[in-house]
Design a protein around this motif. Sequence first.
Motif, PDB file in Angstrom:
ATOM      1  N   ALA A 296      24.337  28.867  18.068  1.00  0.00           N
ATOM      2  CA  ALA A 296      24.118  30.203  17.514  1.00  0.00           C
ATOM      3  C   ALA A 296      25.443  30.872  17.150  1.00  0.00           C
ATOM      4  O   ALA A 296      25.579  31.479  16.082  1.00  0.00           O
ATOM      5  CB  ALA A 296      23.343  31.053  18.512  1.00  0.00           C
ATOM      6  N   MET A 297      26.435  30.753  18.037  1.00  0.00           N
ATOM      7  CA  MET A 297      27.717  31.423  17.799  1.00  0.00           C
ATOM      8  C   MET A 297      28.547  30.726  16.720  1.00  0.00           C
ATOM      9  O   MET A 297      29.118  31.375  15.836  1.00  0.00           O
ATOM     10  CB  MET A 297      28.535  31.450  19.103  1.00  0.00           C
ATOM     11  N   LEU A 298      28.618  29.397  16.815  1.00  0.00           N
ATOM     12  CA  LEU A 298      29.578  28.651  15.990  1.00  0.00           C
ATOM     13  C   LEU A 298      29.003  28.169  14.663  1.00  0.00           C
ATOM     14  O   LEU A 298      29.761  27.797  13.759  1.00  0.00           O
ATOM     15  CB  LEU A 298      30.102  27.445  16.780  1.00  0.00           C
ATOM     16  N   VAL A 299      27.669  28.158  14.524  1.00  0.00           N
ATOM     17  CA  VAL A 299      27.062  27.664  13.285  1.00  0.00           C
ATOM     18  C   VAL A 299      26.206  28.732  12.609  1.00  0.00           C
ATOM     19  O   VAL A 299      26.436  29.084  11.438  1.00  0.00           O
ATOM     20  CB  VAL A 299      26.202  26.402  13.569  1.00  0.00           C
ATOM     21  N   VAL A 300      25.227  29.254  13.343  1.00  0.00           N
ATOM     22  CA  VAL A 300      24.283  30.188  12.720  1.00  0.00           C
ATOM     23  C   VAL A 300      24.979  31.454  12.233  1.00  0.00           C
ATOM     24  O   VAL A 300      24.766  31.890  11.089  1.00  0.00           O
ATOM     25  CB  VAL A 300      23.145  30.539  13.711  1.00  0.00           C
ATOM     26  N   ALA A 301      25.806  32.054  13.090  1.00  0.00           N
ATOM     27  CA  ALA A 301      26.451  33.325  12.721  1.00  0.00           C
ATOM     28  C   ALA A 301      27.315  33.193  11.460  1.00  0.00           C
ATOM     29  O   ALA A 301      27.132  33.967  10.501  1.00  0.00           O
ATOM     30  CB  ALA A 301      27.267  33.864  13.896  1.00  0.00           C
ATOM     31  N   PRO A 302      28.257  32.238  11.380  1.00  0.00           N
ATOM     32  CA  PRO A 302      29.077  32.168  10.159  1.00  0.00           C
ATOM     33  C   PRO A 302      28.286  31.758   8.926  1.00  0.00           C
ATOM     34  O   PRO A 302      28.546  32.284   7.827  1.00  0.00           O
ATOM     35  CB  PRO A 302      30.147  31.125  10.512  1.00  0.00           C
ATOM     36  N   VAL A 303      27.307  30.846   9.080  1.00  0.00           N
ATOM     37  CA  VAL A 303      26.529  30.428   7.910  1.00  0.00           C
ATOM     38  C   VAL A 303      25.684  31.592   7.382  1.00  0.00           C
ATOM     39  O   VAL A 303      25.647  31.850   6.171  1.00  0.00           O
ATOM     40  CB  VAL A 303      25.625  29.224   8.269  1.00  0.00           C
ATOM     41  N   PHE A 304      25.029  32.315   8.292  1.00  0.00           N
ATOM     42  CA  PHE A 304      24.187  33.437   7.864  1.00  0.00           C
ATOM     43  C   PHE A 304      25.024  34.516   7.170  1.00  0.00           C
ATOM     44  O   PHE A 304      24.681  34.965   6.070  1.00  0.00           O
ATOM     45  CB  PHE A 304      23.459  34.022   9.078  1.00  0.00           C
ATOM     46  N   VAL A 305      26.106  34.940   7.795  1.00  0.00           N
ATOM     47  CA  VAL A 305      26.913  36.015   7.195  1.00  0.00           C
ATOM     48  C   VAL A 305      27.619  35.524   5.933  1.00  0.00           C
ATOM     49  O   VAL A 305      27.793  36.289   4.974  1.00  0.00           O
ATOM     50  CB  VAL A 305      27.921  36.573   8.221  1.00  0.00           C
ATOM     51  N   GLY A 306      27.984  34.250   5.895  1.00  0.00           N
ATOM     52  CA  GLY A 306      28.554  33.708   4.664  1.00  0.00           C
ATOM     53  C   GLY A 306      27.578  33.770   3.501  1.00  0.00           C
ATOM     54  O   GLY A 306      27.963  34.115   2.378  1.00  0.00           O
ATOM     55  N   LEU A 307      26.311  33.440   3.768  1.00  0.00           N
ATOM     56  CA  LEU A 307      25.294  33.531   2.711  1.00  0.00           C
ATOM     57  C   LEU A 307      25.051  34.985   2.307  1.00  0.00           C
ATOM     58  O   LEU A 307      24.875  35.291   1.108  1.00  0.00           O
ATOM     59  CB  LEU A 307      23.988  32.893   3.198  1.00  0.00           C
ATOM     60  N   VAL A 308      25.037  35.883   3.298  1.00  0.00           N
ATOM     61  CA  VAL A 308      24.903  37.312   2.972  1.00  0.00           C
ATOM     62  C   VAL A 308      26.080  37.766   2.101  1.00  0.00           C
ATOM     63  O   VAL A 308      25.893  38.485   1.103  1.00  0.00           O
ATOM     64  CB  VAL A 308      24.830  38.157   4.263  1.00  0.00           C
ATOM     65  N   GLY A 309      27.288  37.333   2.456  1.00  0.00           N
ATOM     66  CA  GLY A 309      28.456  37.684   1.659  1.00  0.00           C
ATOM     67  C   GLY A 309      28.377  37.143   0.243  1.00  0.00           C
ATOM     68  O   GLY A 309      28.770  37.814  -0.712  1.00  0.00           O
TER      69      GLY A 309
END
Length: 288
Positions: A63-76
């Motif tokens: 959740a911390m190392l994969v989901v968070a950066p991928v999700f916010v990267g897609l939002v960005g």
Amino acid sequence: MDLSVILALDVLNGAASLFLLCLGLAIIFGMMKIINLAHGEFVMLGAYATVLSTNAGLNIWIAMLVVAPVFVGLVGLVIERCLIRFLYGRLVDSMLATWGLSLFLIGLVTTLFGNTINGVPTPLGGFEIGAYRSSWYTIFLVAMALAMMALVYGVMRFTRFGLVARAVMQNPGMAATLGVNTAHIYMATFALGAAVTGLAGGLLAPVSGITPVMGSAFVAKSFITVVGGGAAIISGTASAAGLFGLVNQMGAYLTTPVYGEVILFLSAILLIRLLPQGISGRFFKGTL
């Protein structure tokens, strides 16, 4: 002696946390010259992505190392395509637009999840140094800051994307005449900065109270660190985060956490007054 070791760990933890918080902003603001006032809300989205994924049964490390950066990267990436790409070269307009974006994200998250404090347990235990106790997660955050420093440096210094991105940010017209699709480079760079910020939110989720307005506590501190660091996104941000982390933690220890924040901001004002080009503009010219 034991107290000195604990204080040293607190300083390292403060500097590492500040560096992780600022690295994404250094890419978006330092490289792209976009004043992203929604930076704190990107951190908040990364923290919420971690909490929701963990509560849904996903392993907290994933959740911390994969989901968070991928999700916010897609939002960005979506935000860059729908909003930011119309604002390059327009500093005031980008500032106003991202301020409105931050209010929208706060309202959206509040509507969906309520204005309550959420959190996830710290995944690592603690250890004792004499009469004092600290957490292994402190050491993990320091290691992650060093790893992200090496990773971003490697991408920007040794990959074709990093070379082209730096060329586009310095002279987009020349890069376009050489056949570079500058729009795609801007999009990818903004998404990269957002993903790095989302990772910071995920990593800080176990040690922060997570609310829709938590990002407001990070915006001013992140901007003064990036401005104090200067144009070099790695050496400048790392040196400023180390300096301000030391000032903040020692100020908090000698006085109170509130006065520690005041001392931090006064130190930043003094630094910017003495070094208008930032630390890297004076000591690390030409570095990344």
